[in-house]
Design a protein around this motif. Structure first.
Motif, short mmCIF file in Angstrom:
data_model
loop_
_atom_site.label_atom_id
_atom_site.label_comp_id
_atom_site.label_asym_id
_atom_site.label_seq_id
_atom_site.Cartn_x
_atom_site.Cartn_y
_atom_site.Cartn_z
N ASP A 4 0.82 -1.21 0.00
CA ASP A 4 0.00 0.00 0.00
C ASP A 4 0.85 1.27 0.00
N ASN A 5 2.18 1.10 0.08
CA ASN A 5 3.10 2.23 0.12
C ASN A 5 4.15 2.06 -0.98
N ASP A 6 3.71 1.53 -2.13
CA ASP A 6 4.62 1.23 -3.24
C ASP A 6 3.88 1.43 -4.55
N CYS A 7 3.69 2.68 -4.93
CA CYS A 7 2.82 3.00 -6.07
C CYS A 7 3.37 2.48 -7.39
N ASN A 8 4.69 2.32 -7.50
CA ASN A 8 5.27 1.85 -8.77
C ASN A 8 5.67 0.38 -8.73
N SER A 9 5.30 -0.32 -7.66
CA SER A 9 5.50 -1.78 -7.54
C SER A 9 6.95 -2.21 -7.74
N ASN A 10 7.89 -1.41 -7.19
CA ASN A 10 9.30 -1.78 -7.32
C ASN A 10 9.87 -2.33 -6.01
N GLU A 11 8.96 -2.63 -5.06
CA GLU A 11 9.33 -3.21 -3.76
C GLU A 11 10.21 -2.29 -2.92
N ILE A 12 10.12 -0.98 -3.23
CA ILE A 12 10.76 0.05 -2.40
C ILE A 12 9.65 0.98 -1.93
N PRO A 13 9.42 1.06 -0.61
CA PRO A 13 8.37 1.95 -0.12
C PRO A 13 8.54 3.37 -0.65
N ASP A 14 7.42 4.00 -0.99
CA ASP A 14 7.45 5.32 -1.60
C ASP A 14 8.22 6.33 -0.76
N ASP A 15 8.10 6.26 0.58
CA ASP A 15 8.78 7.25 1.42
C ASP A 15 10.27 7.01 1.53
N CYS A 16 10.78 5.97 0.85
CA CYS A 16 12.23 5.74 0.81
C CYS A 16 12.84 6.21 -0.50
N GLU A 17 12.01 6.61 -1.45
CA GLU A 17 12.51 7.00 -2.77
C GLU A 17 12.70 8.51 -2.85
N SER A 18 13.40 9.09 -1.88
CA SER A 18 13.57 10.54 -1.85
C SER A 18 14.37 11.07 -3.04
#
Length: 223
Positions: free
Chosen positions: A36-50
């Motif tokens: 639910d925290n991975d909008c691009n389905s790359n197995e990296i949580p969105d809040d870690c993709e700064s």
């Protein structure tokens, strides 16, 4: 560990709270379980993709664009981020051509601090120095126009335009902008969130006698 089935969201026989190497945001949930925290389905949580979140809204740029954020030039950077950087002023002809353009690279984010400048169209092998100031100006200087107002803050060390044999081609120069060192890090030239600064590159030339010139200017609003 294989008995803690209630604490193993990805069924790998390792309790979730033991997967510290697979939990980038340290919230106790393995990254590959945060669907639910991975909008691009790359197995990296969105809040870690700064490093791919130019407007720092907790959503990767590609997901912002997919959900409707404008990207009119289709360069995968939301337009709202590119408006933070504006080219202004004019460059003058030099011995290599019609003028040197300065370009901003990266995101003007103080927290991410991954950015820099490049310039194209300069005289090969000639040195130059990037500098910045608090406002714009239009002052003849050498064979060009100084487009930055005082006080002036330098960004050493000097750079050199590439030669004909360089893989990037002739007449290119660039440098990173590190906000943790030198004038940008403290004092009157400190670059902070919400501040706006003006940047330019001064360089030497022979046209045909020794002289100097300047690039276009860049207005950068930092977030």
């Amino acid at each position: 560990d294989d008995c803690e089935w209630w604490n193993d969201c990805n069924s790998n026989d390792i309790p979730d709270d033991c997967e510290v190497g697979n939990d980038c945001n340290a919230n106790g949930t393995p990254d590959d379980c945060e669907v639910d925290n991975d909008c691009n389905s790359n197995e990296i949580p969105d809040d870690c993709e700064s490093d791919h979140d130019c407007n720092i809204n907790g959503i990767p740029d590609e997901c912002d664009i997919a959900s409707g954020e404008p990207d009119l030039n289709t360069n995968s950077i939301p337009d709202i981020c590119e408006c933070l950087v504006t080219s202004y002023c004019s460059s003058s002809p030099n011995s290599a051509g019609s003028g040197v353009q300065i370009v901003f690279n990266g995101t003007p984010s103080v927290s991410i601090n991954e950015m820099g400048f490049s310039a194209q169209g300069g005289p090969t092998h000639q040195p130059g120095l990037f500098f910045y100031g608090p406002g714009s100006a239009y002052q003849p200087f050498g064979e060009g126009i100084r487009c930055v107002s005082a006080p002036i803050f330098r960004l050493p060390p000097p750079v050199f335009f590439t030669g004909a044999g360089d893989p990037s081609g002739p007449g290119n120069a660039g440098r990173p902008l590190d906000l943790t060192t030198g004038a940008p890090s403290s004092g009157p030239g400190q670059i902070q969130v919400g501040s706006t600064w003006y940047f330019q590159l001064w360089f030497r030339d022979k046209n045909p006698t020794p002289t100097s010139n300047l690039t276009t200017g860049l207005r950068v609003q930092f977030r």
